[in-house]
Design an enzyme around this catalytic site. Sequence first.
Site, PDB file in Angstrom:
ATOM      1  N   GLY A   1       2.379  10.552   4.806  1.00 53.38           N
ATOM      2  CA  GLY A   1       2.485  11.612   3.783  1.00 53.38           C
ATOM      3  C   GLY A   1       1.355  11.505   2.759  1.00 53.38           C
TER       4      GLY A   1
ATOM      5  CG  LEU B   1       6.838  -5.812   7.584  1.00 56.11           C
ATOM      6  CD1 LEU B   1       7.839  -6.456   6.645  1.00 56.11           C
ATOM      7  CD2 LEU B   1       7.396  -5.741   8.987  1.00 56.11           C
TER       8      LEU B   1
ATOM      9  NE  ARG C   1      -3.646   0.144   2.128  1.00 55.18           N
ATOM     10  CZ  ARG C   1      -4.545   0.340   1.163  1.00 55.18           C
ATOM     11  NH1 ARG C   1      -4.626   1.501   0.542  1.00 55.18           N
ATOM     12  NH2 ARG C   1      -5.351  -0.635   0.818  1.00 55.18           N
TER      13      ARG C   1
ATOM     14  CG  ASP D   1      28.353   4.549  15.545  1.00 55.39           C
ATOM     15  OD1 ASP D   1      28.788   5.716  15.430  1.00 55.39           O
ATOM     16  OD2 ASP D   1      27.509   4.056  14.789  1.00 55.39           O
TER      17      ASP D   1
ATOM     18  CB  CYS E   1      -1.653  -5.642  18.007  1.00 57.48           C
ATOM     19  SG  CYS E   1      -1.952  -3.907  18.288  1.00 57.48           S
TER      20      CYS E   1
HETATM   21  N1  LIG Z   1      -3.206   0.143  14.558  1.00 61.88           N
HETATM   22  C1  LIG Z   1      -3.049   0.158  13.242  1.00 61.88           C
HETATM   23  N2  LIG Z   1      -3.870   0.848  12.512  1.00 61.88           N
HETATM   24  C2  LIG Z   1      -3.694   0.825  11.195  1.00 61.88           C
HETATM   25  C3  LIG Z   1      -2.680   0.108  10.548  1.00 61.88           C
HETATM   26  N3  LIG Z   1      -2.776   0.282   9.225  1.00 61.88           N
HETATM   27  C4  LIG Z   1      -3.824   1.082   9.040  1.00 61.88           C
HETATM   28  N4  LIG Z   1      -4.385   1.407  10.233  1.00 61.88           N
HETATM   29  C5  LIG Z   1      -5.539   2.251  10.479  1.00 61.88           C
HETATM   30  O1  LIG Z   1      -6.317   2.227   9.325  1.00 61.88           O
HETATM   31  C6  LIG Z   1      -6.469   3.540   8.871  1.00 61.88           C
HETATM   32  C7  LIG Z   1      -6.629   3.520   7.396  1.00 61.88           C
HETATM   33  O2  LIG Z   1      -5.475   3.079   6.809  1.00 61.88           O
HETATM   34  P1  LIG Z   1      -5.359   2.803   5.286  1.00 61.88           P
HETATM   35  O3  LIG Z   1      -4.162   3.514   4.788  1.00 61.88           O
HETATM   36  O4  LIG Z   1      -6.649   3.085   4.631  1.00 61.88           O
HETATM   37  O5  LIG Z   1      -4.991   1.291   5.217  1.00 61.88           O
HETATM   38  P2  LIG Z   1      -5.766  -0.058   5.617  1.00 61.88           P
HETATM   39  O6  LIG Z   1      -6.912   0.172   6.504  1.00 61.88           O
HETATM   40  O7  LIG Z   1      -4.730  -0.934   6.121  1.00 61.88           O
HETATM   41  O8  LIG Z   1      -6.256  -0.506   4.203  1.00 61.88           O
HETATM   42  P3  LIG Z   1      -6.783  -1.881   3.643  1.00 61.88           P
HETATM   43  O9  LIG Z   1      -5.587  -2.554   3.094  1.00 61.88           O
HETATM   44  O10 LIG Z   1      -7.713  -1.442   2.600  1.00 61.88           O
HETATM   45  O11 LIG Z   1      -7.423  -2.611   4.762  1.00 61.88           O
HETATM   46  C8  LIG Z   1      -5.266   4.274   9.403  1.00 61.88           C
HETATM   47  O12 LIG Z   1      -5.504   5.617   9.561  1.00 61.88           O
HETATM   48  C9  LIG Z   1      -5.117   3.655  10.730  1.00 61.88           C
HETATM   49  O13 LIG Z   1      -6.071   4.214  11.608  1.00 61.88           O
HETATM   50  C10 LIG Z   1      -1.811  -0.602  11.378  1.00 61.88           C
HETATM   51  O14 LIG Z   1      -0.902  -1.249  10.926  1.00 61.88           O
HETATM   52  N5  LIG Z   1      -2.036  -0.547  12.709  1.00 61.88           N
HETATM   53  C1  LIG Z   2      -1.917   9.530   7.524  1.00 60.63           C
HETATM   54  S1  LIG Z   2      -2.907   9.324   6.067  1.00 60.63           S
HETATM   55  C2  LIG Z   2      -1.741   9.185   4.832  1.00 60.63           C
HETATM   56  C3  LIG Z   2      -2.258   9.053   3.423  1.00 60.63           C
HETATM   57  C4  LIG Z   2      -2.873  10.257   2.753  1.00 60.63           C
HETATM   58  N1  LIG Z   2      -2.169  11.473   2.871  1.00 60.63           N
HETATM   59  C5  LIG Z   2      -4.305  10.460   3.184  1.00 60.63           C
HETATM   60  O1  LIG Z   2      -4.698  11.560   3.533  1.00 60.63           O
HETATM   61  O2  LIG Z   2      -5.056   9.484   3.098  1.00 60.63           O
HETATM   62  C6  LIG Z   2      -3.507   7.684   6.269  1.00 60.63           C
HETATM   63  C7  LIG Z   2      -4.735   7.583   7.081  1.00 60.63           C
HETATM   64  O3  LIG Z   2      -4.467   7.898   8.435  1.00 60.63           O
HETATM   65  C8  LIG Z   2      -5.588   8.539   8.972  1.00 60.63           C
HETATM   66  N2  LIG Z   2      -5.191   9.269  10.179  1.00 60.63           N
HETATM   67  C9  LIG Z   2      -4.451  10.385  10.268  1.00 60.63           C
HETATM   68  N3  LIG Z   2      -4.331  10.788  11.536  1.00 60.63           N
HETATM   69  C10 LIG Z   2      -5.012   9.893  12.289  1.00 60.63           C
HETATM   70  C11 LIG Z   2      -5.271   9.788  13.682  1.00 60.63           C
HETATM   71  N4  LIG Z   2      -4.789  10.649  14.554  1.00 60.63           N
HETATM   72  N5  LIG Z   2      -6.012   8.766  14.100  1.00 60.63           N
HETATM   73  C12 LIG Z   2      -6.500   7.862  13.231  1.00 60.63           C
HETATM   74  N6  LIG Z   2      -6.273   7.906  11.901  1.00 60.63           N
HETATM   75  C13 LIG Z   2      -5.561   8.920  11.437  1.00 60.63           C
HETATM   76  C14 LIG Z   2      -6.011   9.428   7.837  1.00 60.63           C
HETATM   77  O4  LIG Z   2      -7.326   9.838   7.989  1.00 60.63           O
HETATM   78  C15 LIG Z   2      -5.829   8.520   6.650  1.00 60.63           C
HETATM   79  O5  LIG Z   2      -6.999   7.800   6.398  1.00 60.63           O
HETATM   80  S1  SF4 Z   3       1.007  -1.891  13.359  1.00 62.77           S
HETATM   81 FE1  SF4 Z   3       1.272  -1.883  15.563  1.00 62.77          FE
HETATM   82  S2  SF4 Z   3      -0.548  -0.818  16.288  1.00 62.77           S
HETATM   83 FE2  SF4 Z   3      -1.007  -1.428  14.211  1.00 62.77          FE
HETATM   84  S3  SF4 Z   3      -2.059  -3.386  14.470  1.00 62.77           S
HETATM   85 FE3  SF4 Z   3       0.100  -3.800  14.072  1.00 62.77          FE
HETATM   86  S4  SF4 Z   3       0.992  -4.040  16.123  1.00 62.77           S
HETATM   87 FE4  SF4 Z   3      -1.007  -3.025  16.380  1.00 62.77          FE
END
Ligand SMILES: Nc1nc2c(ncn2[C@@H]2O[C@H](COP(=O)(O)OP(=O)(O)OP(=O)(O)O)[C@@H](O)[C@H]2O)c(=O)[nH]1
Ligand SMILES: C[S@@+](CC[C@H](N)C(=O)[O-])C[C@H]1O[C@@H](n2cnc3c(N)ncnc32)[C@H](O)[C@@H]1O
Ligand code: SF4
Length: 494
Positions: free
Chosen positions: A40, A230, A36, A462, A224
């Site tokens: 940013g 990653l 994905r 280091d 989690c």
């Molecule tokens: N705790 C946690 N929240 C995550 C993680 N990846 C995504 N999220 C949550 O999911 C929200 C949306 O993330 P997206 O960038 O849309 O990715 P995604 O939900 O993993 O997307 P899909 O692959 O479509 O499921 C983020 O803002 C986080 O709140 C993760 O690894 N850990």
């Molecule tokens: C950080 S953005 C990065 C990708 C892109 N710039 C965007 O706006 O989708 C990825 C996701 O994290 C979510 N996000 C940002 N700050 C967050 C927060 N404090 N808590 C939960 N989700 C958050 C955003 O709404 C977005 O869906």
């Molecule tokens: S990335 Fe970290 S916070 Fe998000 S689900 Fe995985 S272990 Fe939990």
Amino acid sequence: MPADGVPLQPKDKLLTTEEILRLARIFVEQGVRKIRLTGGEPTIRRDIVDLVAEMKALPQLEHVGITTNGLVLTRLLLPLQRAGLDSLNISLDTLQKDRFEKITRRKGWERVIAGIDLAVQLGYRPKVNCVLMRNFNEDEVCDFVEFTRDRPVDVRFIEYMPFSGNKWHTDRLISFKETVELIRQRWPEFEALPNGPNDTSKAFAVPGFKGQVGFITSMTEHFCGSCNRLRLTADGNIKVCLFGNKEFSLRDAMRSNVSEEDLVDLIGAAVRRKKRQHAAFSPRHAEPLADGKSPNDTDRRLADTSRPSTIASAALFHHHLHSHRSQLLQAARHCSSLSHVNAQGKAQMVDVGEKPTSMRLAQAEATVLVGERLTQLIAANELAKGDVLSVAQLAGIIGAKRTSELIPLCHNIPLSSVKVQAQPLANEQCVRLEASVRCTGQTGVEMEALTAVSIAALTVYDMCKAVSHDICITNIRLLRKSGGKRDYQRREQS
Ligand SMILES: Nc1nc2c(ncn2[C@@H]2O[C@H](COP(=O)(O)OP(=O)(O)OP(=O)(O)O)[C@@H](O)[C@H]2O)c(=O)[nH]1
Ligand SMILES: C[S@@+](CC[C@H](N)C(=O)[O-])C[C@H]1O[C@@H](n2cnc3c(N)ncnc32)[C@H](O)[C@@H]1O
Ligand code: SF4
């Protein structure tokens, strides 16, 4: 968007197209099947379409997705689709134009909505991410559900998470359960749907609506346990958890020409340190859990997620290897009385071909006297350069594997196991390093164990030298070895 904007990284700190694609290839070769591009904001990279196309050319990669603010989708989505983009998530925290301009400090709400509609027209089922915040957009929950009535989109409510500087507070968090209750007041038939094994969201829908609703419950019901993600930052740090400290700079490792094998090792070591749950919180939950387990506190404790921790040691480590190696080669030239010298006075390796094969073990130790303050900083993992103990451990492992390249007449031995322990000792004000190396072969591994602790000790130095140069590496010595002609056990070990 904060009022003062956000500081931007200098361009040369960001990964180049080639570096991203090289890492993508390595990750895919190691088993990653979905990438994905998030941020940013990924669409500000000029190479975004090429990146998608090149990634899609990796035969084993099954899925490339993007998460975007949606502002330039009307221009970019078609080329992205042609490049092979499989899915897209669009962030939109409000369905009100004025509110959008307040949050983002820019115009563009209509463009985001047009981007969502274009995605639907192009056959995608976009996910719309909405972070819910109390006294901010909670009044729009039902409007967002309504948004799914005629659109095949997946609106996902995200629980507001704490990140450095975002003024997070428990009171601003609107929980999953609370949101479901709110929606059920209007649509009592709002129902849960099945989820995939590694989904971040819990799926729901109002029966009859074209789209569905999801909940990303990172705060009240973390997922989690099933997390297989990653993360690679735009400047090349690998993070195994969204909330974790930065891990290694793969960018620095690549730019200092670390071999691909070592790059894979660096990644593997980071992955092995992935914890069962996110690092930033105590295991307590903010409110009753859906599975009926009782909470014991409503006051969520946050660890410091803003702690800086740049670990650029791969580059520095490489530098040590090279300078160390040339010093050693120089020294070897002056040693004419070594046993590893033939009748003509030329250096030679001992031929071990006739020796029996046996299981060999060697253990060595080193002590780095760092003083009281550094011992405390290391134990609390509060050094600016990062996690000293983990990096030293890893450097030791790489050191053991590279011994034959460093010590001129050492054999290149396939090692079956290298373990390095790094422990801060408060009373002695030092870090104690111990390496244990094993192989099945015709010659032993004591040099590997000694090299491991030496390199680990140099790495501690280091990573600490920015705080103090009053550091002394001492007591590098063999503790025991077995499996060869003569076993050895050091008597006095203090
Ligand atoms: N705790 C946690 N929240 C995550 C993680 N990846 C995504 N999220 C949550 O999911 C929200 C949306 O993330 P997206 O960038 O849309 O990715 P995604 O939900 O993993 O997307 P899909 O692959 O479509 O499921 C983020 O803002 C986080 O709140 C993760 O690894 N850990
Ligand atoms: C950080 S953005 C990065 C990708 C892109 N710039 C965007 O706006 O989708 C990825 C996701 O994290 C979510 N996000 C940002 N700050 C967050 C927060 N404090 N808590 C939960 N989700 C958050 C955003 O709404 C977005 O869906
Ligand atoms: S990335 Fe970290 S916070 Fe998000 S689900 Fe995985 S272990 Fe939990």
